[in-house]
Motif scaffolding. Structure first.
Motif, short mmCIF file in Angstrom:
data_model
loop_
_atom_site.label_atom_id
_atom_site.label_comp_id
_atom_site.label_asym_id
_atom_site.label_seq_id
_atom_site.Cartn_x
_atom_site.Cartn_y
_atom_site.Cartn_z
N ASN A 87 -12.66 13.67 16.09
CA ASN A 87 -12.78 12.24 15.83
C ASN A 87 -13.08 12.11 14.35
OD1 ASN A 87 -12.41 11.36 18.38
ND2 ASN A 87 -14.23 11.48 18.92
N ALA A 88 -14.33 12.94 14.04
CA ALA A 88 -14.59 13.15 12.61
C ALA A 88 -13.69 13.36 11.44
CB ALA A 88 -16.03 14.09 12.19
N ASN A 89 -12.61 14.29 11.70
CA ASN A 89 -11.70 14.78 11.16
C ASN A 89 -10.70 13.54 10.80
OD1 ASN A 89 -12.87 17.25 10.89
ND2 ASN A 89 -11.22 18.29 11.99
N THR A 90 -10.44 12.82 12.15
CA THR A 90 -9.30 11.80 11.92
C THR A 90 -10.03 10.66 11.09
OG1 THR A 90 -8.82 12.04 14.25
CG2 THR A 90 -8.37 10.12 13.73
N ALA A 91 -11.16 10.31 11.27
CA ALA A 91 -11.65 9.36 10.41
C ALA A 91 -11.67 9.78 8.90
CB ALA A 91 -13.28 9.11 10.68
N GLY A 92 -11.74 11.01 8.24
CA GLY A 92 -11.76 11.39 7.13
C GLY A 92 -10.14 11.29 6.62
N ILE A 93 -9.55 11.93 7.50
CA ILE A 93 -7.66 11.77 7.11
C ILE A 93 -7.54 10.34 6.95
CG2 ILE A 93 -5.48 12.17 7.79
CD1 ILE A 93 -6.69 15.04 8.85
N LYS A 94 -7.94 9.42 7.96
CA LYS A 94 -7.53 8.04 7.74
C LYS A 94 -7.92 7.25 6.33
CE LYS A 94 -8.16 3.53 10.08
NZ LYS A 94 -8.96 2.56 11.03
N ALA A 95 -9.03 7.62 5.99
CA ALA A 95 -9.49 7.13 4.82
C ALA A 95 -8.84 7.69 3.57
CB ALA A 95 -11.03 7.52 4.49
N ILE A 96 -8.41 8.90 3.46
CA ILE A 96 -7.56 9.46 2.70
C ILE A 96 -5.97 8.78 2.56
CG2 ILE A 96 -6.34 11.54 1.72
CD1 ILE A 96 -8.89 13.25 2.87
N LEU A 97 -5.49 8.55 3.58
CA LEU A 97 -4.13 8.01 3.82
C LEU A 97 -4.04 6.70 3.31
CD1 LEU A 97 -3.16 9.24 7.38
CD2 LEU A 97 -1.92 10.06 5.03
N GLU A 98 -4.97 5.82 3.73
CA GLU A 98 -5.28 4.48 3.29
C GLU A 98 -5.52 4.27 1.65
OE1 GLU A 98 -7.27 2.30 7.32
OE2 GLU A 98 -8.45 3.07 5.66
N ARG A 99 -6.22 5.40 1.17
CA ARG A 99 -6.49 5.10 -0.35
C ARG A 99 -5.30 5.57 -1.18
NH1 ARG A 99 -9.78 9.51 -0.90
NH2 ARG A 99 -8.22 10.74 -2.06
N VAL A 100 -4.69 6.84 -0.92
CA VAL A 100 -3.63 7.08 -1.46
C VAL A 100 -2.36 6.45 -1.49
CG1 VAL A 100 -2.16 9.41 -1.93
CG2 VAL A 100 -4.27 9.74 -1.38
N LEU A 101 -2.04 5.79 -0.18
CA LEU A 101 -1.08 4.74 -0.22
C LEU A 101 -1.16 3.48 -0.80
CD1 LEU A 101 0.09 5.30 3.43
CD2 LEU A 101 1.35 5.98 1.78
N ALA A 102 -2.41 3.22 -0.78
CA ALA A 102 -3.00 2.05 -1.58
C ALA A 102 -2.54 2.14 -2.98
CB ALA A 102 -4.31 1.43 -1.32
N ASN A 103 -2.94 3.32 -3.52
CA ASN A 103 -2.96 3.99 -4.87
C ASN A 103 -1.62 3.53 -5.19
OD1 ASN A 103 -5.68 4.16 -5.35
ND2 ASN A 103 -5.38 6.41 -4.96
N GLY A 104 -0.45 4.18 -4.55
CA GLY A 104 1.05 4.26 -4.83
C GLY A 104 1.52 2.97 -4.77
N ALA A 105 0.98 1.88 -3.71
CA ALA A 105 1.55 0.64 -3.70
C ALA A 105 1.06 -0.16 -5.03
CB ALA A 105 1.18 -0.02 -2.48
N ALA A 106 -0.16 0.09 -5.55
CA ALA A 106 -0.77 -0.54 -6.59
C ALA A 106 0.05 -0.18 -7.83
CB ALA A 106 -2.19 -0.30 -6.75
N ASP A 107 0.83 1.00 -8.10
CA ASP A 107 1.47 1.45 -9.20
C ASP A 107 2.82 1.09 -9.24
OD1 ASP A 107 -0.97 2.51 -10.57
OD2 ASP A 107 -0.27 4.39 -9.91
N ALA A 108 3.33 0.59 -7.85
CA ALA A 108 4.81 0.36 -7.80
C ALA A 108 5.15 -1.09 -8.80
CB ALA A 108 5.00 -0.17 -6.29
N ASP A 109 6.43 -0.93 -9.39
CA ASP A 109 6.87 -1.91 -10.19
C ASP A 109 7.03 -3.21 -9.61
OD1 ASP A 109 6.85 -0.09 -12.11
OD2 ASP A 109 9.02 0.44 -11.87
#
Length: 506
Positions: A171-193
């Motif tokens: 459960n702790a691992n799942t929470a940590g990975i979820k935070a990373i996925l949300e952050r990195v995917l948001a970074n990618g969307a923010a940089d899209a044209d």
């Protein structure tokens, strides 16, 4: 926003909110089959995911009140061509049909991530990059957390069975990975044209958590063919090994296959992407969809593993995995790892790991063999692009500041936040305020062990090699004042060009 996309987001939120921690049964090779059947066949937890009817009611309510602005036109680029051009396509179950479906409209595409640790690593980044390319071409990325499958363990590419983790760890691992996925995917969307469809993060525990063992065998198992499962490379390799394979691991491909089937039926997810070692698990899903849902229109896409020119996996350092979590590895250290890419690797990595246009990458490649090329220029661009994608603009700024400030002989003054982020990357000492303020630099260098003795510290100052906060110390009797303690918390000492020490003042 389409009804389909709203439904996907609502279902993901409702299922996530309904799932408590710790209510699971973990199969191991030692588990008695009779006990497993007795436990799981009669088990029905008090919680249940939100019903489909309830979600439909919420969907209608949302549709009646939503006043979101219209999205900007999405890119019409052929995502299959994009992946091929950037070296991100290894195999596809039916390339022509996938191209046609992509041209006809927006698809939902998923990639799974099992919580084997509390952070993803650089090797996992390719899956996120591929999702981001689908997103930039107008499709909806779905990142699937393996809250259920992580309790079994994927045998693909493994020579021995993974150790079983306890529920709290998963459960702790799942929470940590979820935070990373949300952050990195948001970074990618923010940089899209252009505006892109929002990413969705889901957890397969939401549907496996309430499913009994007999129910799974009856509703899913009867559609699986043992001969097909045995023919998978990941299975054959393990069966031929000395360790063999447990039933738990053997069942993994069926669990992952059902993930795809569930997402296909309930959320209209049509594509699964994964590394080349996931081909067997992915095709298990497309086969199960044909048998169980009696439908076509599901595709699997794999990307090659990230390897260095010498064939070794990229993403491992001398200290272990190159983590994507800033708590595990600072943005500075991450940047430094990317900066160390060789000339033989840097252009390929730029194609695979960044969103820099191919024409620009080709120009960088040409410049590397031209007169006047400054060494590591390409590596700096790679490091900047990947660090921004993983850690955002703030993380990149922090990494660049630290890189500049920690250069041998640098005179850049760093802020407290940047210095504190380096605590795990450079030697660090902790002293009480009265052991620092009002004391000579010589005293503090000796007290922290940066120099073996006060005499050695004096000689270092006399030779011009001592620095306080990247400013040369000229006087052997120089004292440290309150103003030297950056933001009242830290200071940086140096003895020579490379021997630096962070001092935390408490």
């Amino acid at each position: 926003m389409s009804c389909q996309r709203v439904a996907l987001r609502l279902r993901a939120r409702a299922a996530s909110a309904a799932t408590p921690a710790g209510r699971h049964f973990v199969f191991t090779p030692q588990t008695s089959p009779l006990r497993a059947v007795a436990f799981l066949a009669h088990r029905r937890p008090a919680w249940q995911p939100a019903s489909r009817a309830a979600l439909q009611m919420r969907l209608h309510a949302s549709s009646a009140t939503a006043t979101e602005p219209a999205a900007a036109p999405l890119s019409k680029a052929d995502v299959v061509d994009v992946l091929k051009e950037r070296g991100l396509l290894d195999a596809c179950t039916n390339e022509d049909e996938l191209r046609k479906a992509c041209a006809e409209g927006s698809l939902s595409v998923y990639c799974g991530f099992d919580p084997t640790a509390d952070s993803l690593h650089l090797g996992n980044l390719l899956g996120i990059v591929v999702l981001a390319w689908f997103q930039r071409c107008g499709h909806t990325p779905v990142a699937l957390l393996g809250g259920a499958t992580g309790r079994v363990g994927d045998p693909s590419g493994k020579s021995a069975e993974r150790p079983v983790l306890d529920d709290d760890t998963i459960n702790a691992n799942t929470a940590g990975i979820k935070a990373i996925l949300e952050r990195v995917l948001a970074n990618g969307a923010a940089d899209a044209d252009t505006d892109v469809p929002p990413a969705v993060v889901m957890n397969n525990l939401d549907w496996f958590g309430s499913m009994g063992f007999l129910e799974f065998l009856r509703e899913v198992g009867k559609y699986a063919r043992v001969g097909t499962m045995m023919a998978k490379d990941s299975v054959k390799t393990r069966l031929d090994s000395e360790q063999g394979m447990s039933f738990t691991e053997f069942s993994y491909q069926l669990l992952q296959g059902y993930d795809f089937c569930h997402l296909f039926k309930e959320h209209d997810v049509r594509v699964q992407v994964g590394g080349s070692d996931q081909w067997g698990n992915i095709t298990a899903g497309t086969d199960l969809i044909r048998r169980l849902a009696d439908k076509e229109g599901a595709w699997g896409v794999t990307f090659p593993l990230l390897l260095k020119a010498d064939g070794r996996k990229f993403g491992k350092s001398e200290d272990g995995a190159v983590w994507l979590s800033p708590e595990r590895l600072s943005p500075y250290k991450f940047y430094q790892y990317m900066l160390q890419s060789t000339d033989a690797d840097v252009v390929r990595f730029m194609r695979m790991l960044t969103f820099v246009p191919l024409a620009e990458i080709e120009a960088i490649e040409a410049s590397m063999s031209a007169d006047g090329y400054v060494p590591n220029t390409a590596q700096k661009r790679l490091a900047e692009e990947v660090t921004r994608f993983v850690h955002g603009k703030e993380g990149l700024t922090q990494a660049l500041k630290a890189t500049e400030g920690l250069k041998p002989g640098a005179d850049t003054v760093l802020d407290a936040a940047t210095l504190e982020a380096l605590a795990g990357d450079i030697p660090t000492a902790e002293l009480a305020r009265d052991e620092v303020v009002g004391k000579t630099v010589v005293d503090v260098m000796a007290a922290t062990g940066l120099q073996k003795s006060k005499g050695e510290a004096k000689r270092m100052i006399k030779g011009g090699g001592a620095r306080l906060n990247n400013v040369k110390v000229e006087d052997e009797e120089a004292t440290i004042g309150e103003d030297d303690v950056i933001e009242g918390r830290v200071l940086l000492l140096a003895a020579g060009k490379k021997n630096k020490l962070l001092v935390r003042v408490v």
